[in-house]
Design a protein around this motif. Structure first.
Motif, PDB file in Angstrom:
ATOM      1  N   GLU A  37      15.053   3.972  -4.885  1.00 22.37           N
ATOM      2  CA  GLU A  37      14.683   3.906  -6.300  1.00 22.37           C
ATOM      3  C   GLU A  37      15.536   2.853  -7.016  1.00 22.37           C
ATOM      4  O   GLU A  37      15.042   2.100  -7.848  1.00 22.37           O
ATOM      5  N   THR A  38      16.814   2.803  -6.669  1.00 26.40           N
ATOM      6  CA  THR A  38      17.719   1.826  -7.283  1.00 26.40           C
ATOM      7  C   THR A  38      17.324   0.401  -6.893  1.00 26.40           C
ATOM      8  O   THR A  38      17.279  -0.492  -7.736  1.00 26.40           O
ATOM      9  N   LEU A  39      17.022   0.198  -5.613  1.00 30.97           N
ATOM     10  CA  LEU A  39      16.629  -1.137  -5.148  1.00 30.97           C
ATOM     11  C   LEU A  39      15.172  -1.469  -5.472  1.00 30.97           C
ATOM     12  O   LEU A  39      14.756  -2.621  -5.321  1.00 30.97           O
ATOM     13  N   ARG A  40      14.428  -0.435  -5.858  1.00 32.37           N
ATOM     14  CA  ARG A  40      13.018  -0.578  -6.217  1.00 32.37           C
ATOM     15  C   ARG A  40      12.217  -1.188  -5.058  1.00 32.37           C
ATOM     16  O   ARG A  40      11.421  -2.107  -5.238  1.00 32.37           O
ATOM     17  N   ASP A  41      12.449  -0.641  -3.866  1.00 36.38           N
ATOM     18  CA  ASP A  41      11.781  -1.197  -2.686  1.00 36.38           C
ATOM     19  C   ASP A  41      10.980  -0.159  -1.890  1.00 36.38           C
ATOM     20  O   ASP A  41      10.820  -0.289  -0.691  1.00 36.38           O
ATOM     21  N   TYR A  42      10.471   0.876  -2.580  1.00 35.54           N
ATOM     22  CA  TYR A  42       9.610   1.819  -1.878  1.00 35.54           C
ATOM     23  C   TYR A  42       8.367   1.088  -1.390  1.00 35.54           C
ATOM     24  O   TYR A  42       7.861   0.185  -2.073  1.00 35.54           O
ATOM     25  N   PRO A  43       7.829   1.484  -0.225  1.00 35.06           N
ATOM     26  CA  PRO A  43       6.597   0.850   0.252  1.00 35.06           C
ATOM     27  C   PRO A  43       5.410   1.268  -0.620  1.00 35.06           C
ATOM     28  O   PRO A  43       5.479   2.278  -1.315  1.00 35.06           O
ATOM     29  N   GLU A  44       4.351   0.487  -0.564  1.00 33.16           N
ATOM     30  CA  GLU A  44       3.133   0.822  -1.294  1.00 33.16           C
ATOM     31  C   GLU A  44       2.027   1.075  -0.292  1.00 33.16           C
ATOM     32  O   GLU A  44       1.683   0.165   0.440  1.00 33.16           O
ATOM     33  N   PRO A  45       1.405   2.209  -0.214  1.00 29.92           N
ATOM     34  CA  PRO A  45       1.811   3.462  -0.847  1.00 29.92           C
ATOM     35  C   PRO A  45       2.994   4.083  -0.099  1.00 29.92           C
ATOM     36  O   PRO A  45       3.286   3.703   1.030  1.00 29.92           O
ATOM     37  N   ILE A  46       3.623   5.053  -0.740  1.00 33.33           N
ATOM     38  CA  ILE A  46       4.741   5.751  -0.103  1.00 33.33           C
ATOM     39  C   ILE A  46       4.189   6.567   1.057  1.00 33.33           C
ATOM     40  O   ILE A  46       3.226   7.312   0.901  1.00 33.33           O
ATOM     41  N   LEU A  47       4.791   6.399   2.223  1.00 36.25           N
ATOM     42  CA  LEU A  47       4.332   7.095   3.427  1.00 36.25           C
ATOM     43  C   LEU A  47       5.368   8.131   3.853  1.00 36.25           C
ATOM     44  O   LEU A  47       6.558   7.973   3.595  1.00 36.25           O
ATOM     45  N   VAL A  48       4.908   9.153   4.536  1.00 32.72           N
ATOM     46  CA  VAL A  48       5.785  10.201   5.042  1.00 32.72           C
ATOM     47  C   VAL A  48       6.195   9.830   6.462  1.00 32.72           C
ATOM     48  O   VAL A  48       5.354   9.477   7.284  1.00 32.72           O
ATOM     49  N   SER A  49       7.505   9.913   6.755  1.00 29.40           N
ATOM     50  CA  SER A  49       7.995   9.593   8.100  1.00 29.40           C
ATOM     51  C   SER A  49       7.555  10.671   9.084  1.00 29.40           C
ATOM     52  O   SER A  49       7.122  11.759   8.686  1.00 29.40           O
ATOM     53  N   GLY A  50       7.709  10.389  10.353  1.00 27.62           N
ATOM     54  CA  GLY A  50       7.327  11.346  11.395  1.00 27.62           C
ATOM     55  C   GLY A  50       8.093  12.655  11.294  1.00 27.62           C
ATOM     56  O   GLY A  50       7.513  13.748  11.398  1.00 27.62           O
ATOM     57  N   SER A  51       9.406  12.576  11.074  1.00 32.63           N
ATOM     58  CA  SER A  51      10.205  13.808  10.976  1.00 32.63           C
ATOM     59  C   SER A  51       9.865  14.577   9.700  1.00 32.63           C
ATOM     60  O   SER A  51       9.808  15.806   9.707  1.00 32.63           O
ATOM     61  N   ALA A  52       9.603  13.865   8.603  1.00 30.49           N
ATOM     62  CA  ALA A  52       9.224  14.537   7.354  1.00 30.49           C
ATOM     63  C   ALA A  52       7.850  15.186   7.497  1.00 30.49           C
ATOM     64  O   ALA A  52       7.607  16.270   6.960  1.00 30.49           O
ATOM     65  N   LYS A  53       6.959  14.537   8.243  1.00 29.38           N
ATOM     66  CA  LYS A  53       5.629  15.103   8.469  1.00 29.38           C
ATOM     67  C   LYS A  53       5.740  16.409   9.256  1.00 29.38           C
ATOM     68  O   LYS A  53       5.021  17.373   8.980  1.00 29.38           O
ATOM     69  N   GLN A  54       6.671  16.462  10.202  1.00 26.74           N
ATOM     70  CA  GLN A  54       6.870  17.682  10.976  1.00 26.74           C
ATOM     71  C   GLN A  54       7.394  18.804  10.077  1.00 26.74           C
ATOM     72  O   GLN A  54       6.972  19.955  10.199  1.00 26.74           O
ATOM     73  N   VAL A  55       8.311  18.484   9.162  1.00 25.92           N
ATOM     74  CA  VAL A  55       8.830  19.486   8.219  1.00 25.92           C
ATOM     75  C   VAL A  55       7.693  20.019   7.354  1.00 25.92           C
ATOM     76  O   VAL A  55       7.558  21.239   7.164  1.00 25.92           O
ATOM     77  N   VAL A  56       6.863  19.124   6.825  1.00 26.45           N
ATOM     78  CA  VAL A  56       5.730  19.541   5.996  1.00 26.45           C
ATOM     79  C   VAL A  56       4.806  20.443   6.800  1.00 26.45           C
ATOM     80  O   VAL A  56       4.384  21.506   6.330  1.00 26.45           O
TER      81      VAL A  56
END
Length: 176
Positions: free
Chosen positions: A110-129
Motif C-alpha cells: 500500500e505504501t509503495l502503491r504497487d499492488y497488481p491489477e487486479p489483486i490476486l490471491v496467492s496459492g497459500s492464501a487460496k488454501q486458507v480461504v
C-alpha cells in the motif's frame, strides 16, 4: 532523593537484601498495583486494536482494497469479518502470526502503491480461504465430494468478491 532500589533493598556485605519495613512493603505494593493496572490497559488497547483491524471497514480503508470491499459488501458474506475467510483459524498463535505477516505485506504494498491489477490471491492464501469455506460450511458439504476436501473457489470464486467485476475495474493501485 532515594532510588527505588535503595528504598526497597539495603546493602549488605556481598549484595543486597530486601528491606522488610512497613513503608517498603507499601511502596512495593504500590508498584505492583501500578504494574498490574498498566498491563490491563495495554492488553485492553491491544485487544481493541486487533478487533478493529479485523473489521471489513478497516480492510476497505486502503485505496487498493476499496473495490474488493465494495464487492464484499454486496455479497451474502458481508456479515463476517475478512479474517474469518482470509486468516487461518487453527489457533490464536497461527492466526496472529498470519495476521502480522499479512499486515506487514499489505502495508508495504500500500505504501509503495504497487499492488497488481487486479489483486490476486496467492496459492497459500487460496488454501486458507478454502479451508475456512469447508470449516464454516461443513454442514452443507458433509454429503458432497467436498467432504474429503476440495477446491470450493473453483466453482464459487465470484461468490464473495466477484472476480469478474474486479478484473473489469482493475482493482489494484497504479502510480498516480
Amino acid at each position: 532523593k532515594l532510588s527505588v532500589r535503595s528504598r526497597l533493598f539495603r546493602s549488605v556485605k556481598g549484595g543486597f537484601e530486601m528491606d522488610e519495613s512497613p513503608l517498603t512493603k507499601k511502596v512495593a505494593l504500590v508498584y505492583m498495583v501500578l504494574g498490574a493496572v498498566l498491563a490491563v490497559v495495554v492488553l485492553a488497547v491491544m485487544a481493541g486494536s486487533m478487533a478493529y483491524a479485523d473489521k471489513p471497514q478497516f480492510c476497505g480503508s486502503c485505496h487498493s482494497m476499496q473495490e474488493v470491499y465494495a464487492t464484499f459488501n454486496e455479497s451474502t458474506h458481508r456479515g463476517i469479518t475478512c479474517g474469518d475467510c482470509h486468516l487461518p483459524q487453527q489457533n490464536i498463535v497461527v492466526k496472529m502470526t498470519a495476521k502480522a505477516s499479512n499486515g506487514m505485506r499489505h502495508t508495504y504494498h500500500e505504501t509503495l502503491r504497487d499492488y497488481p491489477e487486479p489483486i490476486l490471491v496467492s496459492g497459500s492464501a487460496k488454501q486458507v480461504v478454502n479451508d475456512n469455506c469447508l470449516r464454516c460450511h461443513s454442514g452443507s458439504t458433509a454429503n458432497t465430494h467436498l467432504s474429503a476436501g476440495g477446491d470450493c473457489t473453483s466453482c464459487h470464486r465470484d461468490l464473495v468478491h466477484n472476480e469478474r467485476r474486479l478484473a473489469e475495474k482493475k482493482g489494484g493501485v497504479g502510480l498516480e
